[in-house]
Design a protein around this motif. Structure first.
Motif, PDB file in Angstrom:
ATOM      1  N   THR A  92      75.919   8.597   8.787  1.00 51.74           N
ATOM      2  CA  THR A  92      75.490   8.648   7.281  1.00 51.74           C
ATOM      3  C   THR A  92      75.433   9.656   6.050  1.00 51.74           C
ATOM      4  OG1 THR A  92      73.692   7.364   8.791  1.00 51.74           O
ATOM      5  CG2 THR A  92      73.231   7.610   6.689  1.00 51.74           C
ATOM      6  N   ALA A  93      74.920  10.731   6.801  1.00 50.37           N
ATOM      7  CA  ALA A  93      75.670  12.131   6.618  1.00 50.37           C
ATOM      8  C   ALA A  93      77.067  12.026   5.455  1.00 50.37           C
ATOM      9  CB  ALA A  93      74.797  13.121   7.031  1.00 50.37           C
TER      10      ALA A  93
ATOM     11  N   GLU B 230      78.558  -4.320   3.350  1.00 48.37           N
ATOM     12  CA  GLU B 230      76.829  -4.026   2.661  1.00 48.37           C
ATOM     13  C   GLU B 230      76.843  -2.673   2.430  1.00 48.37           C
ATOM     14  OE1 GLU B 230      73.063  -5.858   4.243  1.00 48.37           O
ATOM     15  OE2 GLU B 230      72.444  -6.311   2.488  1.00 48.37           O
ATOM     16  N   VAL B 231      76.523  -1.514   3.518  1.00 52.23           N
ATOM     17  CA  VAL B 231      76.096  -0.619   3.434  1.00 52.23           C
ATOM     18  C   VAL B 231      76.926   0.567   2.072  1.00 52.23           C
ATOM     19  CG1 VAL B 231      76.359   1.680   3.827  1.00 52.23           C
ATOM     20  CG2 VAL B 231      76.149  -0.052   6.283  1.00 52.23           C
ATOM     21  N   LEU B 232      78.287  -0.123   2.129  1.00 51.60           N
ATOM     22  CA  LEU B 232      78.922   0.088   0.434  1.00 51.60           C
ATOM     23  C   LEU B 232      78.411  -0.263  -1.212  1.00 51.60           C
ATOM     24  CD1 LEU B 232      82.916   1.257   1.890  1.00 51.60           C
ATOM     25  CD2 LEU B 232      80.702   2.541   1.504  1.00 51.60           C
ATOM     26  N   GLY B 233      78.089  -1.331  -0.529  1.00 52.90           N
ATOM     27  CA  GLY B 233      77.737  -2.027  -1.898  1.00 52.90           C
ATOM     28  C   GLY B 233      76.880  -1.701  -2.741  1.00 52.90           C
ATOM     29  N   ASN B 234      75.593  -0.827  -1.408  1.00 54.41           N
ATOM     30  CA  ASN B 234      74.247  -0.083  -1.209  1.00 54.41           C
ATOM     31  C   ASN B 234      74.719   0.868  -2.314  1.00 54.41           C
ATOM     32  OD1 ASN B 234      72.693  -2.902  -1.235  1.00 54.41           O
ATOM     33  ND2 ASN B 234      73.010  -2.334   1.101  1.00 54.41           N
ATOM     34  N   THR B 247      70.227   2.376   5.122  1.00 49.71           N
ATOM     35  CA  THR B 247      68.999   2.852   5.819  1.00 49.71           C
ATOM     36  C   THR B 247      70.321   3.941   6.440  1.00 49.71           C
ATOM     37  OG1 THR B 247      69.383   0.798   6.676  1.00 49.71           O
ATOM     38  CG2 THR B 247      67.230   1.543   5.582  1.00 49.71           C
ATOM     39  N   LYS B 248      70.915   2.932   7.090  1.00 43.73           N
ATOM     40  CA  LYS B 248      72.580   3.803   7.929  1.00 43.73           C
ATOM     41  C   LYS B 248      73.434   3.199   8.652  1.00 43.73           C
ATOM     42  CE  LYS B 248      71.315   1.181  12.015  1.00 43.73           C
ATOM     43  NZ  LYS B 248      71.436   0.280  13.388  1.00 43.73           N
TER      44      LYS B 248
END
Lengths: 105, 285
Positions: A92-93, B230-234, B247-248
């Motif tokens: 994540t980092a 979804e992570v990249l969209g956010n 979040t992760k």
């Protein structure tokens, strides 16, 4: 004079823009090479080959102050997006750092 | 005690959502057969005035630099100019958009829809970038539908749904944790039940079910694509007014797609942003 490299939808491409990457169709076949300056006829070629996105070099007309202000606004946006993220997690980092660098460019 | 949500309740209360557009399944069924694809597409485009209007408009925009003064007014010419794959994408986007019609309040509709389009767009680009054996149509549909369970929950019990979001916002935990506490189940599972009942393929069902917990389906490439989408969209803030949503990112998904978040990630980010603008232009026609 600074330049910026940017991906844009092909319909936003204009005559005179210079390709920073080869323009390819959906099957990754090269339609126009990197470094090529787009002519009116090339815009038709992009349409004919159904190219969706192109990467172009654009003149950056922003002043140093504007660049700094935009970078700081963007950095704040990234920090907000990752506000609840667990940055002790190395994956994540790593993503956070890349998004921050990308936004600050 | 509030009603716990079960599979049978979800399937018996599907009328909370508009009917699932049949063209989505038709397009997915024929993805490997270009001739059948063309027939299905032409037929659907011709029978849907909204899609016809968009396709003709796109074709005329594209043609303006080639055929001066000649308007394109037939679907065959329009599709040949715009491209089969792009028209398929447009037909899928406009068809799935109907599922979101009638969602209120308006800001909720906008949030769900823009977020779903963002994840669909990211899914397409991640599939391209990582050269995974996932078709563009599959990535787009899985992205567009990944949060359909939230839409169902919001229509089923708006107050409890809002409570789940408030709890998540206060605690910093993912919304699925609050949903499980309040409904006994999370939106991924509900979305999976709905997708299976609509006859969508098992990979899409898995991607919708496990997009928040991709470790539970580590062998599925599509689950990894949609989780990272979804992570990249956010992360790239493609859904307006929703900060703090990353979040992760699951290490197992990055590993499955061989993504290391090195400097070449900027190319992926740039392409995602450009494709988002392209998708946004579709709804501004």
């Amino acid at each position: 004079m600074r330049n910026r490299v940017k991906y844009i939808p092909a319909f936003e491409a204009r005559q005179g823009m210079v390709l920073a990457e080869a323009a390819c169709d959906r099957y990754l076949r090269t339609v126009l090479p990197s470094g090529h300056q787009l002519s009116e006829e090339n815009l038709s070629q992009l349409v004919a080959h159904q190219v969706e996105l192109v990467c172009v070099t654009m003149r950056d007309v922003r002043t140093d102050e504007e660049v700094a202000l935009e970078a700081s606004t963007m950095a704040k946006q990234v920090l907000d997006a990752f506000e609840k993220a667990d940055l002790s997690d190395p994956v994540t980092a790593a993503l956070f750092n890349q998004v921050l660098t990308y936004r600050s460019a | 005690m509030a009603t716990q949500v079960t599979r049978s309740l979800v399937l018996s209360d599907q009328h909370a959502l508009p009917p699932f557009p049949r063209v989505v399944q038709q397009i997915l069924d024929t993805v490997e057969d270009p001739d059948a694809n063309l027939n299905v597409l032409v037929s659907h485009v011709e029978h849907d005035p909204v899609i016809t209007g968009h396709v003709l408009s796109m074709a005329n925009k594209a043609a303006s630099s080639r055929y001066s003064g000649r308007a394109i007014d037939d679907v065959f010419t329009a599709i040949s100019l715009v491209g089969l794959s792009r028209v398929r994408e447009v037909a899928l986007l406009l068809s799935v958009a109907k599922l979101y019609d009638g969602t209120s309040p308006r800001r909720m509709h906008d949030f769900f829809w823009f977020h779903s389009v963002a994840v669909g767009v990211c899914g397409i680009e991640i599939a391209h970038w990582t050269q995974t054996p996932v078709s563009v149509d599959t990535a787009l549909i899985a992205g567009l539908l990944h949060d359909i369970g939230q839409l169902w929950l919001q229509k089923f019990d708006p107050q409890r749904f809002a409570q789940a979001w408030e709890q998540s916002s206060r605690s910093g935990e993912e919304v699925v944790v609050a949903e499980r506490a309040l409904f006994g189940v999370d939106h991924g599972e509900i979305g999976g039940w709905l997708a299976a009942s609509w006859g969508l393929n098992a990979e899409i069902v898995k991607a919708i079910t496990h997009h928040h917990v991709p470790e539970n389906a580590a062998s599925s490439v599509l689950v990894a694509v949609i989780h990272i989408a979804e992570v990249l969209g956010n992360a790239l803030d493609l859904t307006p007014h929703m900060p703090g949503r990353v979040t992760k990112v699951a290490a197992s998904s990055c590993k499955a797609l061989n993504i290391t978040w090195a400097d070449d990630s900027h190319r992926l980010f740039g392409r995602i942003e450009a494709r988002s603008r392209q998708a946004a232009s579709l709804f501004a026609i």
